[in-house]
Scaffold this motif. Structure first.
Motif, PDB file in Angstrom:
ATOM      1  N   ILE A   2       1.056 -18.013  -2.767  1.00 60.14           N
ATOM      2  CA  ILE A   2       1.298 -17.916  -1.329  1.00 60.14           C
ATOM      3  C   ILE A   2       0.274 -16.950  -0.737  1.00 60.14           C
ATOM      4  N   ARG A   3      -0.271 -17.317   0.403  1.00 60.19           N
ATOM      5  CA  ARG A   3      -1.191 -16.413   1.103  1.00 60.19           C
ATOM      6  C   ARG A   3      -0.640 -16.115   2.481  1.00 60.19           C
ATOM      7  N   ILE A   4      -0.718 -14.851   2.850  1.00 65.27           N
ATOM      8  CA  ILE A   4      -0.258 -14.439   4.175  1.00 65.27           C
ATOM      9  C   ILE A   4      -1.393 -13.678   4.846  1.00 65.27           C
ATOM     10  N   VAL A   5      -1.642 -13.971   6.102  1.00 68.37           N
ATOM     11  CA  VAL A   5      -2.588 -13.181   6.886  1.00 68.37           C
ATOM     12  C   VAL A   5      -1.921 -12.845   8.209  1.00 68.37           C
ATOM     13  N   ARG A   6      -1.868 -11.573   8.531  1.00 65.25           N
ATOM     14  CA  ARG A   6      -1.372 -11.152   9.844  1.00 65.25           C
ATOM     15  C   ARG A   6      -2.429 -10.254  10.452  1.00 65.25           C
ATOM     16  N   SER A   7      -2.578 -10.314  11.745  1.00 64.54           N
ATOM     17  CA  SER A   7      -3.568  -9.464  12.404  1.00 64.54           C
ATOM     18  C   SER A   7      -3.122  -9.139  13.808  1.00 64.54           C
ATOM     19  N   THR A   8      -3.649  -8.031  14.289  1.00 65.77           N
ATOM     20  CA  THR A   8      -3.271  -7.584  15.623  1.00 65.77           C
ATOM     21  C   THR A   8      -4.391  -6.744  16.205  1.00 65.77           C
ATOM     22  N   VAL A   9      -4.227  -6.331  17.448  1.00 62.76           N
ATOM     23  CA  VAL A   9      -5.163  -5.418  18.097  1.00 62.76           C
ATOM     24  C   VAL A   9      -4.376  -4.188  18.520  1.00 62.76           C
ATOM     25  N   ILE A  10      -4.868  -3.021  18.125  1.00 64.33           N
ATOM     26  CA  ILE A  10      -4.212  -1.759  18.456  1.00 64.33           C
ATOM     27  C   ILE A  10      -5.042  -1.058  19.537  1.00 64.33           C
ATOM     28  N   ASP A  11      -4.342  -0.515  20.509  1.00 66.06           N
ATOM     29  CA  ASP A  11      -5.019   0.104  21.649  1.00 66.06           C
ATOM     30  C   ASP A  11      -5.415   1.549  21.325  1.00 66.06           C
ATOM     31  N   ALA A  12      -6.273   1.717  20.321  1.00 68.84           N
ATOM     32  CA  ALA A  12      -6.767   3.042  19.914  1.00 68.84           C
ATOM     33  C   ALA A  12      -8.046   2.800  19.120  1.00 68.84           C
ATOM     34  N   SER A  13      -8.895   3.820  19.022  1.00 67.55           N
ATOM     35  CA  SER A  13     -10.144   3.663  18.290  1.00 67.55           C
ATOM     36  C   SER A  13      -9.864   3.473  16.796  1.00 67.55           C
ATOM     37  N   THR A  14     -10.805   2.848  16.088  1.00 65.44           N
ATOM     38  CA  THR A  14     -10.615   2.643  14.647  1.00 65.44           C
ATOM     39  C   THR A  14     -10.474   3.968  13.917  1.00 65.44           C
ATOM     40  N   ASP A  15     -11.138   5.005  14.396  1.00 66.24           N
ATOM     41  CA  ASP A  15     -11.042   6.299  13.710  1.00 66.24           C
ATOM     42  C   ASP A  15      -9.611   6.822  13.727  1.00 66.24           C
ATOM     43  N   ARG A  16      -8.914   6.644  14.841  1.00 66.28           N
ATOM     44  CA  ARG A  16      -7.524   7.113  14.912  1.00 66.28           C
ATOM     45  C   ARG A  16      -6.615   6.270  14.020  1.00 66.28           C
ATOM     46  N   VAL A  17      -6.818   4.970  14.017  1.00 67.29           N
ATOM     47  CA  VAL A  17      -5.972   4.109  13.178  1.00 67.29           C
ATOM     48  C   VAL A  17      -6.277   4.382  11.701  1.00 67.29           C
ATOM     49  N   TRP A  18      -7.568   4.502  11.386  1.00 68.76           N
ATOM     50  CA  TRP A  18      -7.954   4.731  10.000  1.00 68.76           C
ATOM     51  C   TRP A  18      -7.429   6.089   9.499  1.00 68.76           C
ATOM     52  N   ALA A  19      -7.434   7.092  10.353  1.00 68.76           N
ATOM     53  CA  ALA A  19      -6.930   8.410   9.943  1.00 68.76           C
ATOM     54  C   ALA A  19      -5.490   8.294   9.457  1.00 68.76           C
ATOM     55  N   LEU A  20      -4.748   7.384  10.048  1.00 70.03           N
ATOM     56  CA  LEU A  20      -3.353   7.192   9.657  1.00 70.03           C
ATOM     57  C   LEU A  20      -3.252   6.335   8.381  1.00 70.03           C
ATOM     58  N   LEU A  21      -4.007   5.233   8.338  1.00 73.15           N
ATOM     59  CA  LEU A  21      -3.849   4.264   7.244  1.00 73.15           C
ATOM     60  C   LEU A  21      -4.548   4.690   5.963  1.00 73.15           C
ATOM     61  N   ARG A  22      -5.574   5.505   6.076  1.00 69.21           N
ATOM     62  CA  ARG A  22      -6.400   5.845   4.928  1.00 69.21           C
ATOM     63  C   ARG A  22      -5.604   6.549   3.834  1.00 69.21           C
ATOM     64  N   ASP A  23      -4.578   7.293   4.232  1.00 71.68           N
ATOM     65  CA  ASP A  23      -3.772   8.043   3.262  1.00 71.68           C
ATOM     66  C   ASP A  23      -2.835   7.080   2.526  1.00 71.68           C
ATOM     67  N   PHE A  24      -3.184   6.782   1.267  1.00 69.45           N
ATOM     68  CA  PHE A  24      -2.430   5.797   0.490  1.00 69.45           C
ATOM     69  C   PHE A  24      -0.996   6.275   0.241  1.00 69.45           C
ATOM     70  N   ASN A  25      -0.797   7.568   0.411  1.00 71.64           N
ATOM     71  CA  ASN A  25       0.545   8.120   0.211  1.00 71.64           C
ATOM     72  C   ASN A  25       1.256   8.388   1.546  1.00 71.64           C
ATOM     73  N   GLY A  26       0.627   7.986   2.649  1.00 64.25           N
ATOM     74  CA  GLY A  26       1.165   8.379   3.947  1.00 64.25           C
ATOM     75  C   GLY A  26       2.069   7.350   4.606  1.00 64.25           C
ATOM     76  N   HIS A  27       2.326   6.223   3.925  1.00 62.40           N
ATOM     77  CA  HIS A  27       3.083   5.150   4.590  1.00 62.40           C
ATOM     78  C   HIS A  27       4.527   5.543   4.905  1.00 62.40           C
ATOM     79  N   ASP A  28       5.041   6.561   4.196  1.00 58.88           N
ATOM     80  CA  ASP A  28       6.422   6.981   4.525  1.00 58.88           C
ATOM     81  C   ASP A  28       6.467   7.732   5.860  1.00 58.88           C
ATOM     82  N   ARG A  29       5.281   8.077   6.385  1.00 57.77           N
ATOM     83  CA  ARG A  29       5.266   8.762   7.672  1.00 57.77           C
ATOM     84  C   ARG A  29       5.095   7.799   8.845  1.00 57.77           C
TER      85      ARG A  29
END
Lengths: 149, 145
Positions: A2-29
């Motif tokens: 099974i393959r799933i692809v979801r995508s969206t547009v976030i109203d913030a710069s990639t640097d702000r989104v990446w700062a949040l997602l980059r932390d592999f241990n940060g998803h609980d936040r």
């Protein structure tokens, strides 16, 4: 498979989104489904091969290994090692890209996995909606709140 | 090596946007800067390796070769064979990706090329804001904003 692809547009710069997602241990936040998370063996969360052990709000325990992390591409990949949910050979990829004409972020989250035939529909729905779409919504809300803080 | 990257969100399904961009000979139908185009040697416009010979509204003439085209990954890659721009090794890719929440399309246009160092800033600006963003702005209007 099974393959799933979801995508969206976030109203913030990639640097702000990446700062949040980059932390592999940060998803609980930021992810509403994740109650708590820890990296095994005291390794740092940006060390390739590290394993995050985490609990969902329903109590189930999962382990995932970091397979790719790129600050240049603003992307990461990971696979499931252990789960009580019937997701087999689950590999997921997250990537961000800037929307240059409006300072927003394109975010794509894709995966492939196999499962028991009788559970294909439910597993597909669960990953696409409860994990990916819910994750998009949570990050969108969180960054909007930060923006107004 | 100079690099240009421009991206946008178009309010249309990716298959509809792709239907327009897929035609390697179709620039005049959507890009406001292009006056006319033809494919050399009467070849079909989706034959990899074909060459488009087109004219800009300012009269400049450019020849470009189709290097790759994918109906699966929705991208088109091409190189410049001849142009008045004085660039070398120019390769560009126009790529679409579906945005699943809302039937929109993420469009990316990239180019890499070599040029004289003192012309780099000006060329990146004219290709990025002029040619690429100009094309995207037109597409966004054609798909309703």
């Amino acid at each position: 498979m099974i393959r799933i692809v979801r995508s969206t547009v976030i109203d913030a710069s990639t640097d702000r989104v990446w700062a949040l997602l980059r932390d592999f241990n940060g998803h609980d936040r930021w992810h509403p489904a994740v109650a708590r998370s820890a990296i095994e063996r005291g390794q740092s969360a940006d060390r390739l091969g590290c394993v995050r052990r985490f609990f969902l709000r329903d109590g189930s325990e999962l382990r995932e290994r970091l397979l790719t992390l790129s600050d240049l591409e603003q992307a990461f990949s990971y696979c499931l090692l252990e789960t009580p949910i019937p997701l087999f050979n689950y590999v997921a990829h997250v990537r961000l890209a800037p929307v240059t004409d409006s300072d927003r972020t394109f975010w794509e989250w894709r995966c492939s996995f196999s499962t028991r035939q009788s559970e294909e529909a439910e597993m597909t729905r669960m990953v696409a909606e409860d994990i990916y779409d819910a994750g998009f919504a949570a990050v969108r809300t969180r960054l909007a709140e930060e923006g107004h803080a | 090596m100079a690099r240009v990257y421009v991206s946008t969100v178009i309010n249309g399904r990716s298959d509809r946007v792709w239907a327009r961009l897929r035609d390697f000979n179709g620039l005049p139908s959507w890009h406001p800067g292009i006056a006319e185009s033809r494919i050399e040697n009467g070849e079909p416009a989706d034959k990899i390796g074909c060459v488009r010979d087109f004219r800009l509204r300012n009269g400049d003439r450019i020849r470009e070769k189709l290097l790759g085209l994918s109906d699966f990954d929705l991208f088109c890659t091409y190189s410049i064979l001849e142009s008045p721009m004085r660039v070398e090794n120019y390769v560009a890719t126009l790529r679409l990706t579906p945005i699943t929440d809302g039937d929109r399309t993420f469009a990316e246009w990239t180019a890499e090329f070599d040029c004289a160092a003192e012309r780099e800033v000006e060329l990146i600006a004219s290709i990025g804001s002029g040619v690429f963003q100009g094309g995207f702005d037109a597409l966004k209007r054609q798909f309703g904003g």
